[in-house]
Design a protein around this motif. Structure first.
Motif, PDB file in Angstrom:
ATOM      1  N   SER A   1      -6.257  18.511  -4.520  1.00 62.46           N
ATOM      2  CA  SER A   1      -6.747  18.224  -3.166  1.00 62.46           C
ATOM      3  C   SER A   1      -7.276  19.469  -2.464  1.00 62.46           C
ATOM      4  O   SER A   1      -7.800  19.375  -1.352  1.00 62.46           O
ATOM      5  N   GLY A   2      -7.118  20.632  -3.100  1.00 54.79           N
ATOM      6  CA  GLY A   2      -7.591  21.871  -2.480  1.00 54.79           C
ATOM      7  C   GLY A   2      -6.576  22.504  -1.559  1.00 54.79           C
ATOM      8  O   GLY A   2      -6.952  23.213  -0.624  1.00 54.79           O
ATOM      9  N   ASP A   3      -5.276  22.287  -1.816  1.00 57.58           N
ATOM     10  CA  ASP A   3      -4.223  22.869  -0.984  1.00 57.58           C
ATOM     11  C   ASP A   3      -3.266  23.657  -1.881  1.00 57.58           C
ATOM     12  O   ASP A   3      -2.161  23.189  -2.179  1.00 57.58           O
ATOM     13  N   PRO A   4      -3.669  24.850  -2.349  1.00 56.63           N
ATOM     14  CA  PRO A   4      -2.786  25.595  -3.254  1.00 56.63           C
ATOM     15  C   PRO A   4      -1.483  26.035  -2.615  1.00 56.63           C
ATOM     16  O   PRO A   4      -0.477  26.174  -3.309  1.00 56.63           O
ATOM     17  N   ALA A   5      -1.468  26.247  -1.291  1.00 56.12           N
ATOM     18  CA  ALA A   5      -0.212  26.643  -0.640  1.00 56.12           C
ATOM     19  C   ALA A   5       0.824  25.531  -0.754  1.00 56.12           C
ATOM     20  O   ALA A   5       1.997  25.775  -1.065  1.00 56.12           O
ATOM     21  N   LEU A   6       0.411  24.280  -0.514  1.00 54.37           N
ATOM     22  CA  LEU A   6       1.337  23.160  -0.666  1.00 54.37           C
ATOM     23  C   LEU A   6       1.740  23.002  -2.124  1.00 54.37           C
ATOM     24  O   LEU A   6       2.901  22.698  -2.428  1.00 54.37           O
ATOM     25  N   ALA A   7       0.794  23.213  -3.038  1.00 53.32           N
ATOM     26  CA  ALA A   7       1.122  23.091  -4.460  1.00 53.32           C
ATOM     27  C   ALA A   7       2.222  24.079  -4.844  1.00 53.32           C
ATOM     28  O   ALA A   7       3.176  23.728  -5.562  1.00 53.32           O
TER      29      ALA A   7
ATOM     30  N   THR B   1      -1.660   6.571  -7.660  1.00 56.11           N
ATOM     31  CA  THR B   1      -2.766   6.718  -8.604  1.00 56.11           C
ATOM     32  C   THR B   1      -4.070   6.486  -7.861  1.00 56.11           C
ATOM     33  O   THR B   1      -4.095   6.161  -6.676  1.00 56.11           O
ATOM     34  N   SER B   2      -5.159   6.638  -8.597  1.00 57.52           N
ATOM     35  CA  SER B   2      -6.465   6.328  -8.018  1.00 57.52           C
ATOM     36  C   SER B   2      -6.447   4.876  -7.561  1.00 57.52           C
ATOM     37  O   SER B   2      -5.777   4.038  -8.181  1.00 57.52           O
ATOM     38  N   PRO B   3      -7.103   4.475  -6.468  1.00 57.46           N
ATOM     39  CA  PRO B   3      -8.154   5.198  -5.758  1.00 57.46           C
ATOM     40  C   PRO B   3      -7.668   6.008  -4.557  1.00 57.46           C
ATOM     41  O   PRO B   3      -8.494   6.367  -3.724  1.00 57.46           O
ATOM     42  N   TYR B   4      -6.373   6.254  -4.451  1.00 57.99           N
ATOM     43  CA  TYR B   4      -5.891   7.025  -3.305  1.00 57.99           C
ATOM     44  C   TYR B   4      -6.339   8.483  -3.429  1.00 57.99           C
ATOM     45  O   TYR B   4      -6.391   9.040  -4.532  1.00 57.99           O
ATOM     46  N   PRO B   5      -6.646   9.135  -2.306  1.00 61.76           N
ATOM     47  CA  PRO B   5      -7.000  10.561  -2.357  1.00 61.76           C
ATOM     48  C   PRO B   5      -5.851  11.397  -2.905  1.00 61.76           C
ATOM     49  O   PRO B   5      -4.682  11.020  -2.819  1.00 61.76           O
TER      50      PRO B   5
ATOM     51  N   THR C   1     -18.540  12.570  -3.592  1.00 66.19           N
ATOM     52  CA  THR C   1     -18.235  11.142  -3.450  1.00 66.19           C
ATOM     53  C   THR C   1     -16.769  10.840  -3.737  1.00 66.19           C
ATOM     54  O   THR C   1     -16.107  10.132  -2.973  1.00 66.19           O
ATOM     55  N   ALA C   2     -16.264  11.378  -4.850  1.00 66.32           N
ATOM     56  CA  ALA C   2     -14.934  10.970  -5.303  1.00 66.32           C
ATOM     57  C   ALA C   2     -13.951  12.115  -5.449  1.00 66.32           C
ATOM     58  O   ALA C   2     -12.797  11.873  -5.789  1.00 66.32           O
ATOM     59  N   GLY C   3     -14.366  13.353  -5.186  1.00 64.83           N
ATOM     60  CA  GLY C   3     -13.451  14.470  -5.337  1.00 64.83           C
ATOM     61  C   GLY C   3     -13.295  14.827  -6.816  1.00 64.83           C
ATOM     62  O   GLY C   3     -14.064  14.379  -7.662  1.00 64.83           O
TER      63      GLY C   3
ATOM     64  N   PRO D   1       0.834  -1.199   0.000  1.00 65.44           N
ATOM     65  CA  PRO D   1       0.000   0.000   0.000  1.00 65.44           C
ATOM     66  C   PRO D   1       0.870   1.251   0.000  1.00 65.44           C
ATOM     67  O   PRO D   1       2.048   1.234   0.383  1.00 65.44           O
ATOM     68  N   LEU D   2       0.274   2.334  -0.466  1.00 66.70           N
ATOM     69  CA  LEU D   2       1.024   3.575  -0.634  1.00 66.70           C
ATOM     70  C   LEU D   2       1.637   4.042   0.678  1.00 66.70           C
ATOM     71  O   LEU D   2       2.788   4.507   0.710  1.00 66.70           O
ATOM     72  N   ALA D   3       0.902   3.944   1.778  1.00 73.15           N
ATOM     73  CA  ALA D   3       1.425   4.393   3.070  1.00 73.15           C
ATOM     74  C   ALA D   3       2.680   3.624   3.448  1.00 73.15           C
ATOM     75  O   ALA D   3       3.636   4.189   3.991  1.00 73.15           O
TER      76      ALA D   3
END
Length: 895
Positions: free
Chosen positions: A399-405, A360-364, A561-563, A333-335
């Protein structure tokens, strides 16, 4: 402490005005003979010592300063002798590092000064329990503005010293990463900035990973561990390591820590007490449900940084094994792979490749970003390393984190020979589309598409679609066509091919062919959010507002559901706008408010601008007027600098509609004229037709029918052409209403009847009530008062049904003027005004608002002579002599 006695440090304190005011008050009391004590508590690097020095420098002109070091504290009598009749300030810096006996003595001495003692004690310490019970001021991190001001001073943006060799401005992406990495810690910000080269600060070369310079602050944090029991230190190391495979701020899984602690031999009762009970860890850990968080994020970094390398690697390998136990060793697993990457001693291209393949998908998206960043850090080849950091930035943006991007983008660099060089400009463009000027986003995405085209068709297509979206919000139809035509047909996605061809045909003037193509997109088979959002746009272009609402609801459900999380504000905005078009104002307001919160949470100010415009339109129906004005101001303030023509047009239309509701047609016509008529200030090409009915109504009610007759008829003719092409159910009724407003008296009656017949088939309380209100006004103006009451009553019920309060109040005034006396139209004013007739009350209110007689006549469809006659009677009935007295009577404290 006054300005005349304050001695500023060479690098002045930023963001500490509140703390300095508290120290100022402590010294003022000391100078008046009242001793006191204060503990400045904070983790290392937040400026507690700087504040202590500031207080000492301010006090020296008034009295002695004693710096205590823990090697022996003088008795109270000795302190009084040292003071020699002058106020004494005792400063104890880093007192938490003293031995227990010295700390106890300091606490006792601090408690003894009081009124008349002329001794104040100022202590700095960490935020542990060493001085519990003493008055304490806890320092927090610097806020964003203060940290930015300090960084500008360091780089040389303000007065004072700048870093050697820095002659250019700081790259915005590098700036964002420095502020994010420092997390409001001024000492850390100074250290990080001082270790970067001028080329790195200017963005010409990529930033190192990790950033150098944090060693001193991390060492100070790690020193706090020295006195802790061995089991606590072991658990803290496990908790710090277990956060590494989690998204930023997610903490660690308590059950994983329990398994890891048990495997390493930590006592079960100790683990249960800390992870699930009430056992303390000296303020290091906090629990939130099944998650464990560090009280200060730098503590986790310090623990990993200062743990012996062999022990740290063993901890990561243990966690990797525990995370892999549920799966096949060949498909970790990715973790688990992330934990293995943390254990790596250096670059490892095999492990980096496995991480990239697994991300890759299905990971967030947040987990994929973290894994790709780890893969990049293990990559020795610089172009590939930069490409992987850019891919990690793309996932962070999704993921909605532009600062990290932006932080990850700062670690990429210019490598013109690398085919994946276009990935970083692509992510820059995606971020600019949501956070920056639309023109910048358009240019970046066009350039990225050219670079990505030869090797990454999917991203090149997405870049061109993004560039087209940027051109659309700017109102640049030619730019939209250019970008969409460069996309080219996609044989793997026929629905998108139809959408692309249909939109290009509509904007090129081939409306019938374009609409035929767009109808193929209304029920997409593809459940992806992007496909559903495109279907919603197609439905709105066609005027199929019911279909737009259905598709918008599907798109919102798919995103939930899936982002990806970054699409949530757009999904809510599209649905809210479709609901506005359908007359569902309450639902639109609820969805737009949720979207506004999502846009703020995910750092998307451009989406906030669009949503403020939607909320302004909803408030122009439901009220209150103050809410409409506030949302309009917010939308226009954000739209201007970023070139967002679409929300600017919608916000101006909303303000004008609110003016109409309040009976101010002159203001409404002035706002809408430039948007609707040809010229450089013309509104957005996709929204200006929607504002034409409001403009015609405002211009006619304002008495502009004669002076602007040609322009009004031209606008109605253009609206008629649009009505023939759209499926919007309200358009035929609105067209007939506009024609009724401009028609001769002998034709207007039939036109109003035609409009109401169209409304009967279209539904929608608000637009039907507006037509009924105008029809009732027209009848009353022709002294057909009894006939006017029926459409006016129907209008009042319609406005009340859709919660259009201001419109209902205006309609009730018309009904009163028509002689209606029922409770539903009874004026809210009591007392002296109840003696006035309904018409006199309406005139009195308008005059009290500051309207001239001519303006009142325009609002109420009367002649100025009639207004003057009624106003004289109002003054006589109320025993007043002036408009000023009338305004005072109807003001906040009057009836």
């Amino acid at each position: 402490m006054t300005s005349s006695t304050t001695v500023r440090s060479p690098l002045r304190l930023y963001g500490r005005s509140g703390e300095l005011a508290i120290l100022e008050a402590l010294l003022a009391r000391l100078w008046q003979g009242e001793g006191s004590v204060l503990v400045l508590a904070a983790p290392p690097g937040l400026g507690r010592t700087a504040l202590l020095h500031e207080a000492a420098a301010a006090h020296r002109p008034r009295g002695p300063v004693l710096h205590a070091d823990g090697r022996g504290l003088p008795a109270p009598e000795t302190l009084r002798e040292l003071a020699a009749g002058r106020p004494l300030l005792v400063c104890a810096d880093d007192a938490h590092t003293w031995d227990r006996a010295s700390r106890t003595a300091l606490s006792s001495m601090a408690r003894s000064p009081g009124a008349g003692s002329r001794v104040a004690v100022l202590i700095t310490a960490d935020d542990g329990p060493a001085f519990a019970g003493l008055p304490t001021l806890r320092l927090g991190p610097l806020d964003e503005d203060a940290a930015a001001a300090l960084l500008d001073r360091l780089i040389g943006g303000g007065q004072g010293p700048s870093l050697p060799g820095v002659t250019e401005g700081l790259d915005p992406v590098v700036r964002a990463e420095l502020l994010r990495e420092a997390a409001g810690n001024p000492r850390l910000l100074v250290a990080l900035t001082g270790r970067l080269t001028p080329d790195q600060l200017a963005g010409r070369t990529p930033l190192p990973c990790p950033l150098p310079g944090a060693e001193g602050v991390l060492a100070a944090h790690a020193d706090r561990l020295d006195g802790l029991p061995a089991p606590t230190r072991a658990l803290l190391l496990l908790a710090a390591a277990a956060q590494e495979h989690e998204p930023a701020g997610a903490g660690a899984d308590a059950l994983l820590l329990l398994r890891a602690g048990t495997r390493t031999g930590l006592p079960r009762d100790f683990l249960d007490g800390v992870l699930f009970g009430s056992a303390a860890t000296e303020g290091f850990l906090q629990r939130a449900g099944s998650r464990v968080h560090f009280s200060h994020p730098l503590d986790a970094r310090a623990i990993l940084h200062h743990a012996p390398p062999a022990r740290r690697r063993a901890t990561h390998e243990l966690l990797a094994a525990l995370l892999a136990e549920a799966g096949d060793r060949d498909a970790l697993p990715l973790a688990s792979l992330v934990q293995l990457s943390c254990a790596a001693a250096g670059p490892d291209h095999v492990l980096a490749g496995r991480l990239e393949a697994a991300a890759t998908s299905p990971y967030p998206h947040a987990q994929r970003s973290s894994a790709l960043a780890r893969a990049a850090s293990l990559t020795g080849d610089q172009p590939l390393r930069s490409a992987r950091f850019a891919a990690a930035a793309e996932q962070a943006a999704l993921s909605g984190d532009p600062a990290l991007a932006r932080a990850l983008l700062a670690r990429t660099g210019p490598f013109a020979g690398e085919p994946r060089h276009g990935l970083a400009p692509y992510v820059h463009g995606l971020l600019a589309l949501r956070t920056g000027p639309a023109a910048d986003a358009h240019a970046a995405l066009i350039a990225a598409a050219a670079l990505l085209g030869p090797y990454d068709h999917r991203r090149a297509l997405d870049a061109l679609v993004g560039a087209a979206e940027a051109a659309w919000v700017m109102g640049d139809a030619a730019g939209y066509l250019e970008a969409m035509r460069r996309v080219g047909p996609d044989p793997h996605d026929p629905a998108f091919a139809a959408y692309r061809a249909g939109m290009c045909a509509v904007l090129a003037g081939r409306t019938e062919a374009g609409h035929a193509l767009l109808r193929q997109c209304l029920d997409p088979v593809d459940p992806a959010p992007a496909a559903l959002l495109r279907a919603g746009v197609a439905a709105l272009v066609l005027g199929e507002v019911a279909a737009a609402c259905r598709t918008g609801a599907r798109a919102l459900a798919a995103v939930r559901t899936a982002g990806p999380d970054a699409l949530l504000p757009q999904a809510l905005e599209h649905l809210a706008y479709a609901e506005l078009r359908a007359g569902l104002h309450a639902g639109a307001r609820a969805h737009a408010l949720e979207g506004l919160h999502a846009a703020r949470r995910t750092g998307q100010p451009n989406s906030s601008v669009h949503l403020h415009a939607v909320l302004a339109l909803a408030a122009s129906v439901e009220g209150p007027a103050e809410a409409c004005a506030a949302h309009c101001d917010a939308a226009l303030t954000g739209a201007g600098p970023h070139g967002l023509a679409q929300p600017a047009t919608l916000a101006t239309w909303a303000r004008a509609r609110a003016d109409l509701a309040a009976g101010r047609p002159e203001e409404a016509a002035a706002r809408l004229g430039p948007l609707v008529r040809p010229g450089p200030r013309q509104g957005h090409f996709a929204a200006r037709m929607l504002a034409v009915p409001c403009y015609v109504e405002a211009a006619v009610l304002a008495g502009r029918g004669v002076e602007e007759n040609a322009g009004l008829h031209a606008a109605v003719a253009e609206f008629a052409g649009w009505t023939a092409r759209t499926a919007d159910p309200q358009a035929p009724a609105q067209l007939a209403r506009c024609q009724a407003l401009l028609a001769p008296a002998e034709e207007a009656d039939a036109r109003y009847a035609e409009a109401l017949a169209h409304h009967a088939g279209a539904g929608g309380d608000f637009e039907r009530a507006r037509t009924q209100l105008l029809y009732g006004q027209w009848l009353r103006r022709r002294r057909r008062t009894r006939e006017a009451r029926t459409p006016l009553r129907d209008a009042l019920v319609g406005f009340q049904h859709c919660s259009a309060r201001a419109w209902a109040e205006r309609t009730a005034g018309e009904l009163r003027a028509a002689g209606e006396q029922g409770p539903s139209v009874r004026p809210a004013t009591d007392g002296a005004l109840s003696a006035l007739t309904p018409q006199q009350q309406r005139i009195a209110r308008c005059v009290a608002e500051g309207a001239t007689n001519r303006e009142v006549a325009l609002r109420l469809s009367l002649s100025p002579r009639t207004v003057d006659h009624h106003l004289r009677n109002v003054f006589a009935a109320l025993s007043i002599r002036s408009r000023t007295e009338l305004a005072r009577l109807l003001g906040p404290e009057g009836p």
